[in-house]
Design a protein around this motif. Structure first.
Motif, PDB file in Angstrom:
ATOM      1  N   ILE A 109       0.842  -1.205   0.000  1.00  0.00           N
ATOM      2  CA  ILE A 109       0.000   0.000   0.000  1.00  0.00           C
ATOM      3  C   ILE A 109       0.875   1.252   0.000  1.00  0.00           C
ATOM      4  O   ILE A 109       1.746   1.420   0.852  1.00  0.00           O
ATOM      5  N   LEU A 110       0.639   2.098  -1.031  1.00  0.00           N
ATOM      6  CA  LEU A 110       1.401   3.337  -1.149  1.00  0.00           C
ATOM      7  C   LEU A 110       0.607   4.518  -0.627  1.00  0.00           C
ATOM      8  O   LEU A 110       1.149   5.470  -0.104  1.00  0.00           O
ATOM      9  N   TYR A 111      -0.696   4.435  -0.821  1.00  0.00           N
ATOM     10  CA  TYR A 111      -1.523   5.598  -0.505  1.00  0.00           C
ATOM     11  C   TYR A 111      -2.957   5.159  -0.224  1.00  0.00           C
ATOM     12  O   TYR A 111      -3.467   4.263  -0.890  1.00  0.00           O
ATOM     13  N   VAL A 112      -3.572   5.775   0.770  1.00  0.00           N
ATOM     14  CA  VAL A 112      -5.006   5.584   0.983  1.00  0.00           C
ATOM     15  C   VAL A 112      -5.599   6.959   1.231  1.00  0.00           C
ATOM     16  O   VAL A 112      -4.980   7.782   1.896  1.00  0.00           O
ATOM     17  N   ASN A 113      -6.751   7.246   0.664  1.00  0.00           N
ATOM     18  CA  ASN A 113      -7.358   8.540   0.970  1.00  0.00           C
ATOM     19  C   ASN A 113      -8.303   8.402   2.162  1.00  0.00           C
ATOM     20  O   ASN A 113      -8.520   7.310   2.683  1.00  0.00           O
ATOM     21  N   ALA A 168      -0.711   5.984   8.356  1.00  0.00           N
ATOM     22  CA  ALA A 168       0.536   5.299   8.696  1.00  0.00           C
ATOM     23  C   ALA A 168       0.272   3.860   9.151  1.00  0.00           C
ATOM     24  O   ALA A 168       1.156   3.014   9.107  1.00  0.00           O
ATOM     25  N   GLU A 169      -0.960   3.601   9.567  1.00  0.00           N
ATOM     26  CA  GLU A 169      -1.287   2.248  10.018  1.00  0.00           C
ATOM     27  C   GLU A 169      -1.261   1.227   8.884  1.00  0.00           C
ATOM     28  O   GLU A 169      -1.142   0.037   9.130  1.00  0.00           O
ATOM     29  N   VAL A 170      -1.426   1.709   7.657  1.00  0.00           N
ATOM     30  CA  VAL A 170      -1.481   0.748   6.545  1.00  0.00           C
ATOM     31  C   VAL A 170      -0.412   0.955   5.483  1.00  0.00           C
ATOM     32  O   VAL A 170      -0.073   0.027   4.749  1.00  0.00           O
TER      33      VAL A 170
END
Ligand code: ADP
Ligand code: MG
Length: 611
Positions: free
Chosen positions: A285-289, A302-304
């Motif tokens: 995982i690079l990015y989650v919105n 930061a959790e993922v």
């Protein structure tokens, strides 16, 4: 001591000098009265003669290249006047084979055999000339290489440009003269000046003969040019100088900048996409919105970030997920939405839908963008749909059953009357039986009207019988729950322009809510009052626990319910219906005191004209 005569002494001395003369590295020639009278070995060598005899008595003119006859004549004239030797000057001579020899020549007037003579000292410069010529050629070669090379070349000494090739001046838009007036660092953009200086200083200090040079240059017109190349420290005019060759990489740089800009754009776009989005690179995982974080159930990305996306799925799905991922990365198409169950970090399972697509060159990498959809709400509304489907099916069934019941009821009623006439001594039982049959008929009729499809037919109708029919349906339930339904009409018998079935549905919902609010029993009071403002007010009050403040704001939104078997649709539908009747519906509640629902409807005094 051996005694020798004067003649012998002279002879010995002459021999010695002759020897010396012959040993001279430069040619020596004496001529008198236009003809050669003496020449040494070196001269013989220069002109290619094998012996003195070969050239002696030959006219000197034979040996002077005809281009040089004039200056030679001038030299002779000079020698007639002066006793000093001439300067050494360049001449061309003819040799014995009609070839040309380049020499430097000095002349001095002497006496030979008592006669005036000229002595020439001849220094062969052919080799030197040839060497010079080849040097010049090489110089020319290097120069033309420098001038024609398709790279900028410069030599800098103490910040001054001491050499620049035409390509470099063209690169920067300066003329060569202008370039020489500049400092080396005038060609470097301000922001990179210090960086470049440090690189050069470091290179000089470490005595590196090659180091890479990469900088953003500034042209004469103020625009930028991106350069890449090599430089070395060379000795130039005895001084350590910086020699640099550079290539214009603006195009490459622009392309890279474009890519970087693209990446930024992507990031921006992704941030603004109003869908839950996750970016992964080979499963990481690079990015989650924000929206995706809500679905995953985290507050901090930061959790993922940096974790494997596969951790969020059940082990058994991993292989198929990997396959899907590979096919996504080798295609340009987005996958259709697929249902999956994700395991949130808190262990909760979530129904989601996933669609993924490959994104090229996100921060220089090809990554996978996945859009998530929360299926929980949809699943729930699907369930409700199914349930209301079921309800309407049951409703239809009930209508069918009601119809079946009505006919036997007619028979029952008829026979009851018949029997009561036959047994007049027991009128009491028959009255009860007859009344109960009437009640059953009423309820069954109500069932049938409720189950009928709703056509929005509006008529002027009296309000009280509508309320009364709802009450008769709910009475049984109320009695079972030990709830007393108290009704108070103000005798105004208001008429309302309404859709009867819809109003029934409203009262059914509201009164049912009131009964359900008191599982331990209590009182529901209904009052109908006609007000002067032209509205009839219907007030339904219960003695239930009331509705907490935070909940009351939400009531009326779909699916807001506190009941295990509730739909959370009753109030919403009721409000809509009342609004369609140009009325209002309001809930007010006090904790532990109960809830009041106040409905207003416009009174219709006269039937509205239908024209
Ligand atoms: P449902 O009855 O299916 O739950 P409604 O829209 O009729 O749906 O009611 C929504 C919610 O409002 C109920 O679940 C209940 O919590 C609250 N509510 C409605 N009427 C009353 C009432 N008379 N007393 C207490 N709570 C009520
Ligand atoms: Mg309800």
């Amino acid at each position: 001591m051996e005694i020798v005569g004067v003649g012998e002494q002279l002879r010995q001395s002459e021999e010695r000098y002759q020897h010396l003369v012959h040993m001279l590295p430069d040619g020596l020639l004496v001529y008198s009265e236009g003809a050669i009278v003496f020449a040494n070995h070196a001269f013989l060598g220069i002109v290619g003669a094998s012996s003195l005899e070969e050239i002696i008595t030959l006219p000197i003119k034979n040996f002077i290249h005809f281009d040089y006859w004039e200056p030679f004549a001038a030299t002779i004239n000079y020698l007639i006047r002066e006793t000093n030797p001439t300067n050494s000057v360049y001449y061309k001579l003819h040799d014995m084979n009609q070839g040309t020899v380049e020499v430097e020549l000095r002349a001095v007037s002497v006496k030979f055999d008592g006669k005036p003579a000229v002595q020439l000292i001849v220094h062969d410069v052919s080799d030197q000339k040839r060497m010079e010529a080849s040097l010049q050629e090489k110089d020319y070669l290097y120069k033309s290489l420098m001038e024609n090379v398709v790279a900028g070349v410069f030599v800098g000494h103490k910040n001054n440009i001491v050499y620049a090739n035409p390509y470099l001046s063209e690169m920067f838009g300066y003329s060569e003269e202008e370039l020489f007036k500049l400092s080396t660092y005038d060609l470097v953009s301000e922001e990179e000046c210090n960086k470049v200086k440090a690189v050069v200083l470091d290179g000089m200090e470490r005595g590196m003969d090659h180091f890479a040079l990469k900088f953003k240059g500034i042209k004469k017109d103020g625009s930028f040019i991106y350069l890449e190349g090599n430089s070395s420290i060379i000795m130039f005019n005895g001084q350590p100088c910086l020699l640099g060759t550079v290539q214009d990489v603006t195009f490459k740089e622009e392309k890279e900048r474009l890519l970087r800009d693209n990446a930024k754009l992507y990031q921006k776009m992704i941030k603004f996409v109003p869908e839950p989005i996750v970016l992964t690179d080979e499963g990481i995982i690079l990015y989650v919105n924000k929206l995706a974080m809500q679905i995953i159930g985290i507050n901090d990305d930061a959790e993922v970030i940096g974790k494997s996306a596969f951790d969020f799925f059940h082990d058994t799905h991993r292989d198929t997920l990997k396959e899907t991922m590979q096919s996504i990365m080798s295609s340009d198409e987005a996958t259709p939405f697929q249902e999956r169950v994700i395991i949130r970090p808190d262990g909760q399972l979530m129904d989601v839908e996933l669609s993924s697509i490959r994104i090229n060159n996100y921060m220089g990498k090809d990554v996978m963008l996945s859009v998530l959809r929360d299926l929980t709400d949809r699943k729930r509304s699907e369930e409700i749909l199914i349930r209301s489907e079921k309800l309407s099916a049951i409703g239809q069934l009930a209508a069918g059953v009601a119809h079946e019941i009505r006919n036997p009821l007619t028979a029952l009623k008829g026979f009851t009357q018949l029997l009561s006439a036959k047994y007049p001594e027991q009128p009491h039982y028959f009255t009860i039986m007859s009344n109960e049959i009437d009640r059953i008929t009423l309820i069954v009729n109500e069932f049938m009207t409720l189950a009928k499809p709703h056509f929005s037919q509006f008529h002027n109708e009296p309000l009280e019988p509508i309320l009364q029919s709802v009450i008769s349906i709910l009475e049984t339930q109320a009695i079972l729950l030990n709830v007393e339904l108290k009704v108070h009409y103000d005798q105004s018998h208001p008429m309302v322009y309404c859709n009867v079935d819809q109003l029934k549905q409203v009262f059914l919902n509201i009164i049912k809510n009131a009964i359900e609010a008191m599982p331990e029993g209590g009182e529901v009071s209904l009052s109908v009052t006609t007000m002067k403002d032209g509205y009839v007010h219907i007030r339904i009050k219960d003695g239930g626990p009331g509705i907490p403040e935070d909940l009351i704001k939400k009531i009326g939104e779909p699916f807001v319910t506190t009941k295990e078997k509730g739909t959370g649709l009753g109030i919403m539908i009721s409000t809509r219906i009342i609004e369609a009747h140009k009325g209002t519906l309001q809930l007010s509640s006090a904790i532990n005191e109960g809830t009041v629902v106040e409905i207003t409807l416009p009174i219709q005094e006269l039937p509205p004209s239908l024209g």
